[in-house]
Design a protein around this motif. Structure first.
Motif, mmCIF file in Angstrom:
data_model
loop_
_atom_site.group_PDB
_atom_site.id
_atom_site.type_symbol
_atom_site.label_atom_id
_atom_site.label_comp_id
_atom_site.label_asym_id
_atom_site.label_seq_id
_atom_site.Cartn_x
_atom_site.Cartn_y
_atom_site.Cartn_z
ATOM 1 N N THR A 3 0.846 -1.185 0.000
ATOM 2 C CA THR A 3 0.000 0.000 0.000
ATOM 3 C C THR A 3 0.884 1.239 0.000
ATOM 4 O O THR A 3 1.974 1.222 0.560
ATOM 5 N N MET A 61 -9.500 1.713 11.136
ATOM 6 C CA MET A 61 -9.213 1.607 9.703
ATOM 7 C C MET A 61 -8.056 0.653 9.482
ATOM 8 O O MET A 61 -7.104 0.639 10.262
ATOM 9 N N GLN A 65 -6.817 0.379 3.539
ATOM 10 C CA GLN A 65 -7.925 1.256 3.149
ATOM 11 C C GLN A 65 -7.423 2.646 2.784
ATOM 12 O O GLN A 65 -8.146 3.412 2.163
ATOM 13 N N CYS A 66 -6.207 2.956 3.162
ATOM 14 C CA CYS A 66 -5.636 4.277 2.904
ATOM 15 C C CYS A 66 -4.722 4.289 1.690
ATOM 16 O O CYS A 66 -3.966 5.239 1.490
ATOM 17 N N ASP A 67 -4.780 3.245 0.899
ATOM 18 C CA ASP A 67 -3.958 3.194 -0.309
ATOM 19 C C ASP A 67 -4.282 4.414 -1.174
ATOM 20 O O ASP A 67 -5.437 4.649 -1.538
#
Length: 154
Positions: A3, A61, A65-67
């Motif tokens: 990521t 989170m 999910q923060c890619d």
């Protein structure tokens, strides 16, 4: 899983297990320990960071999910100086043990950046700040600090 995210303006390429939380990735993989882990259930708010400008509980989170996202932590708040919120928290004695402070700073920074008028409505400001927990201050000093900081940023 691979990521990539930008944290405090710096790009990071991380190889993380799919279930690693953003909070753990920030602390363990990025070395940014200002994001505190309290309850790890999303209740206390100590782990609050800004993800693409929105206050989020990083314990809820997954890092994956923060890619591609922009993440801002308390370490990135001041950008080499002292942020008005940090100065106001000190001046108004809005911290005692300091454990909850990074979460409050990020919550307030995100709210003021999104809608500076939040500080003009005592009920909205109270509602915003009650989403994070502090066991030391009683919140009034925190409210004063957020209002003071908003005046300095404007």
């Amino acid at each position: 899983m691979r990521t990539t995210m930008t944290v405090n303006g710096r790009p990071y390429e991380l190889d993380v297990p799919p279930r690693r939380t953003l909070a753990d990735a920030l602390r363990e993989d990025c070395g940014l320990t200002g994001t505190h882990l309290g309850c790890e259930h999303g209740v206390c708010g100590a782990c609050t960071v800004l993800v693409d400008g929105e206050a989020m509980r990083s314990c809820l989170m997954f890092a994956v999910q923060c890619d591609g996202a922009r993440v801002r932590t308390v370490e990135g708040l001041a950008d080499g100086g002292e942020h008005p919120l940090q100065a106001a928290f000190t001046a108004e004695h809005a911290l005692q043990c300091g454990f909850c402070t990074p979460g409050f700073l990020m919550l307030a920074a995100g709210a003021i950046e999104a809608d500076p008028g939040v500080v003009d409505d005592p009920e909205r400001l109270r509602e915003l700040l009650t989403s994070n927990l502090c066991r030391c201050t009683g919140y009034e000093a925190i409210r004063r600090a957020v209002r003071a900081a908003a005046g300095r940023q404007g």
